[in-house]
Structures are given as C-alpha cells and as structure tokens.
Design an enzyme around this catalytic site. Structure first.
Site, short mmCIF file in Angstrom:
data_model
loop_
_atom_site.label_atom_id
_atom_site.label_comp_id
_atom_site.label_asym_id
_atom_site.label_seq_id
_atom_site.Cartn_x
_atom_site.Cartn_y
_atom_site.Cartn_z
N HIS A 1 22.14 8.93 6.63
CA HIS A 1 21.02 8.25 5.96
C HIS A 1 21.33 8.21 4.47
O HIS A 1 20.93 9.06 3.70
CB HIS A 1 19.73 9.03 6.21
CG HIS A 1 18.54 8.41 5.52
ND1 HIS A 1 18.10 7.15 5.80
CD2 HIS A 1 17.72 8.89 4.56
CE1 HIS A 1 17.05 6.88 5.04
NE2 HIS A 1 16.79 7.92 4.28
N GLY B 1 4.70 20.39 3.55
CA GLY B 1 4.76 19.46 2.42
C GLY B 1 3.56 18.54 2.50
O GLY B 1 3.42 17.80 3.48
N ILE C 1 4.34 11.66 1.46
CA ILE C 1 4.57 11.42 2.90
C ILE C 1 3.64 12.31 3.72
O ILE C 1 3.02 11.86 4.69
CB ILE C 1 6.05 11.67 3.30
CG1 ILE C 1 6.98 10.78 2.49
CG2 ILE C 1 6.24 11.41 4.80
CD1 ILE C 1 8.46 10.96 2.82
N GLY C 2 3.51 13.58 3.30
CA GLY C 2 2.65 14.52 4.03
C GLY C 2 1.23 13.99 4.17
O GLY C 2 0.59 14.15 5.22
N ARG D 1 20.19 10.06 -2.92
CA ARG D 1 19.60 11.10 -2.07
C ARG D 1 20.39 12.40 -2.20
O ARG D 1 19.83 13.49 -2.17
CB ARG D 1 19.58 10.64 -0.61
CG ARG D 1 18.68 9.42 -0.36
CD ARG D 1 18.86 8.91 1.05
NE ARG D 1 18.00 7.77 1.36
CZ ARG D 1 18.34 6.50 1.22
NH1 ARG D 1 19.53 6.19 0.74
NH2 ARG D 1 17.51 5.52 1.56
P1 A3D Z 1 6.40 14.46 -2.76
O1 A3D Z 1 5.24 13.55 -2.86
O2 A3D Z 1 7.01 14.98 -4.02
O3 A3D Z 1 5.97 15.69 -1.81
C1 A3D Z 1 6.77 16.81 -1.61
C2 A3D Z 1 5.85 18.00 -1.44
O4 A3D Z 1 6.65 19.14 -1.11
C3 A3D Z 1 5.04 18.37 -2.69
O5 A3D Z 1 3.65 18.34 -2.43
C4 A3D Z 1 5.51 19.77 -3.01
O6 A3D Z 1 4.50 20.60 -3.56
C5 A3D Z 1 5.97 20.26 -1.66
N1 A3D Z 1 6.86 21.41 -1.70
C6 A3D Z 1 7.81 21.72 -2.64
N2 A3D Z 1 8.39 22.89 -2.31
C7 A3D Z 1 7.82 23.33 -1.16
C8 A3D Z 1 7.99 24.47 -0.34
N3 A3D Z 1 8.88 25.41 -0.64
N4 A3D Z 1 7.22 24.55 0.76
C9 A3D Z 1 6.30 23.61 1.08
N5 A3D Z 1 6.09 22.53 0.33
C10 A3D Z 1 6.84 22.38 -0.78
O7 A3D Z 1 7.61 13.78 -1.96
P2 A3D Z 1 7.51 12.73 -0.71
O8 A3D Z 1 6.44 13.18 0.21
O9 A3D Z 1 7.49 11.35 -1.26
O10 A3D Z 1 8.96 12.95 -0.06
C11 A3D Z 1 9.28 14.17 0.58
C12 A3D Z 1 10.76 14.24 0.93
O11 A3D Z 1 11.08 13.21 1.88
C13 A3D Z 1 11.73 14.03 -0.24
O12 A3D Z 1 12.82 14.92 -0.14
C14 A3D Z 1 12.21 12.60 -0.05
O13 A3D Z 1 13.49 12.37 -0.61
C15 A3D Z 1 12.26 12.52 1.46
N6 A3D Z 1 12.25 11.15 2.02
C16 A3D Z 1 13.01 10.94 3.11
C17 A3D Z 1 13.07 9.69 3.68
C18 A3D Z 1 13.95 9.44 4.86
O14 A3D Z 1 14.01 8.33 5.34
C19 A3D Z 1 14.71 10.53 5.44
C20 A3D Z 1 12.31 8.64 3.14
C21 A3D Z 1 11.52 8.90 2.03
C22 A3D Z 1 11.49 10.17 1.47
#
Ligand code: A3D
Length: 308
Positions: free
Chosen positions: A175, A9, A13-14, A88
């Site tokens: 969470h 990803g 976050i990534g 969530r």
């Molecule tokens: P975002 O910026 O949308 O990034 C997600 C990435 O995942 C995108 O670049 C997509 O292209 C990619 N993606 C989608 N499908 C696939 C796949 N099959 N294989 C590989 N990559 C793929 O989201 P984000 O970075 O802001 O958040 C990512 C996740 O973390 C989400 O589910 C959030 O809800 C979660 N999150 C968790 C917390 C916790 O404290 C646990 C906090 C904040 C966000």
C-alpha cells in the site's frame, strides 16, 4: 448478545468507523484513544444521534484497554497520519512504537478478536501487530487493497458514467507508490475496461489511483483521507461478522502464496467468519509480475527496518 467492536484510535478514521459500525448495528462499539475525553466525547455525540437512525448499538469511549475486553473485532487506526509532502513510509518510526503498545493491549484484553490494521505504513504496521501479538494469521489483516480498488472503481465509473456498483477492480502489492492496479482484471459488469476506455486514458486512471491518497492529503493539508478508509474497514468487519465470504484485496500474511514467504502483502482473499479464510492466487502476466515483485521488494525493505 450483540457483538463488540473495538476501535483503537478515535481520530478522523476512528470517528467514521464508530458511526458506521454503530449505525449499521454491526455490534456495540467502544472507541479507545490515549487522549482523555476524546473517545468519550465522540461516543456520547454518536450515541445521542442513534435514535435518529433507529440504531440500538451502544457506543462508549475509553482511555484504558480494559474497555476493549472481549471484543470480537478490533480495528486499529492509532498513529500519525500524513501531511503534505510526506510519504506513508515517513510515518514508520513513530507509528511503530505506537503499534507495539497497541498490539500488547489488544493481545492482553481481546485475545480472540479479528484484527484489522489501518495505520500506516500499512504493510509494516500489520506485520508488527502480528509479530507482537502472536495472533494466528487468519485473524490479523491489513486494510489497503480494498480502498485502492474502490478508488480505481470510482475513477472508471466517473469516466464511463456508469454505476460504481457495476465496476470491479483489483489492486495488489504494497500500500504505497508501488501498488499494482491490475487493469486486465478491471471490468464493468464483466466487460474488461480495455474494451471501453483507451489505453492512454487507462494509464491516467491507474496513475491517479496510485496517487489518490496523496491527492486527498494535498487538498486537506491537515491530514489524510478518512471516510473511504473507514468504509473499507467496515466492509471487512461486516464480512467477518456476517460470514459473507467476500473477496477483497487485503494485506494478508503470505506463506508461499505468490512465492512470498512471511510477508504481509496486498493479495485477494476470501473473508468470512474464519477471518482471512484463504488467499486467491490470480495469474499475473510478465509485466504484472515485474511490478508486483518490485512492490513486494519495497515492502521487504520497509519490514527490514522494524525491530520488534
Ligand atoms: P488521526 O485523525 O490523527 O487519528 C489518529 C488517532 O490515534 C488520534 O486520535 C490519536 O490520539 C490516536 N493515538 C495516537 N497514539 C495512540 C496510542 N498509542 N493508542 C491509541 N490511540 C493513539 O489519523 P487518521 O484517523 O486520519 O488516520 C489514522 C491512521 O490511518 C494513520 O496512520 C494514517 O496514515 C492511516 N491511514 C491508512 C490508510 C490506508 O489505506 C491503509 C488510509 C488513510 C489513513
């Protein structure tokens, strides 16, 4: 030889994960994403910035799982993030199918990795990864309590105008809205906050902690928090890579601990070269236990909806 850190990803976050892992020189970094060009573009931009911070870590992007081959650490953020009005749990269906694919890709290409899951709904996603990959429980952990605790630490530090370094906090359970911030275990340099902040005000800080993720979503409107989640996962990766034996609240597979059987729930653990080396069982009073049990029940309901 440098360690290899794979990020599944390459979204919000990534991106922060890649920057922090590379610029702190935790190892070489590969960003994997399904969107063509996105991980390569982010990686190139960060690699070109590396001389400015003096970091020699290599950073690359990939759209194929072959790119993560042999990774020592894998951090998973693939999936949808929340938008205003969403919980969530609303992400379960979509992110479940993504997590299954990811678990297979990681299992087949980085079979010895220590895996940190971040995608939401967290407790259900980390459970899914463990079930599909078949990895041992010490090598599969969810990032959540460390972030929820950091949020409470921030609110307490701001309230008392003291250094965030001197505030410790522990947030257990699932969470989500049912998370359990343990006020009795929140201290400023060892002094319980109950001696420093009024009970009414503590209640407000606890409520803000529970809603902290939603507060950021409400302001951003287009996604959810991404800097503090990334920093939390990096702390965990560093604890593993440098065998720090740090103590964090994380979603760990409980098999008897806290009376929980076969469920990932936020509990304090020791994290070092062995991954989740052990779970610490802290004493909970009757009120805390009630809240914790309710949180565990919620995780159980969520996990019951998962079909592997
Ligand atoms: P975002 O910026 O949308 O990034 C997600 C990435 O995942 C995108 O670049 C997509 O292209 C990619 N993606 C989608 N499908 C696939 C796949 N099959 N294989 C590989 N990559 C793929 O989201 P984000 O970075 O802001 O958040 C990512 C996740 O973390 C989400 O589910 C959030 O809800 C979660 N999150 C968790 C917390 C916790 O404290 C646990 C906090 C904040 C966000």
């Amino acid at each position: 030889m440098r360690k290899k850190i794979a990020l599944i990803g390459g979204g919000n976050i990534g991106g922060v994960l890649a920057e922090q892992a590379a610029y702190r020189e935790l190892g070489d970094v590969v960003i994997f994403d399904v969107v063509e060009g996105l991980p390569q573009g982010k990686a190139l931009d960060m690699a070109e910035g590396a001389p400015l911070v003096g970091a020699d870590s290599k950073i690359s992007g990939a759209n194929s799982y072959a790119g993560i081959a042999g990774a020592d650490v894998v951090i998973i953020t693939a999936g949808l993030a929340r938008k205003p009005g969403m919980s969530r749990d609303d992400l379960l269906k979509t992110n479940l199918s993504i997590m299954k694919q990811v678990a297979e890709g990681v299992r087949d290409n980085a079979p010895d990795a220590f895996v940190i899951v971040v995608s939401n709904p967290l407790d259900a996603m980390v459970y899914t990864f463990k079930e599909v990959s078949g990895f041992p429980k010490n090598r599969v952990v969810g990032m959540a309590g460390i972030l929820d605790s950091a949020r409470l630490r921030s609110f307490v530090a701001w309230e008392l105008d003291v250094s965030v370094k001197d505030v410790t906090a522990l947030v257990l359970g699932g969470h989500g809205d049912t998370m359990v911030p343990l006020v009795r275990y929140c201290t400023v340099a060892g002094v319980p906050i109950e001696q420093l902040i009024s009970a009414e005000r503590i209640d407000e800080l606890v409520e803000r902690t529970k809603g902290a993720g939603g507060e950021v979503v409400g302001l951003l409107k287009t996604g959810s928090a991404f800097v503090s989640p990334a920093l939390s996962a990096i702390e965990m990766a560093e604890a593993f890579l440098r065998d720090k034996k740090r103590v964090f609240a994380c979603a760990c597979l409980c098999e008897g601990e806290y009376g929980i059987e076969g469920l990932y729930v936020g509990v304090p653990c020791v994290m070092g070269a062995g991954g989740v080396e052990r779970i610490l069982e802290v004493e909970l009073n009757a009120d805390e236990r009630k809240l914790f049990d309710a949180s565990v029940d919620h995780v159980k309901e969520l996990v019951a909806q998962i079909e592997i």
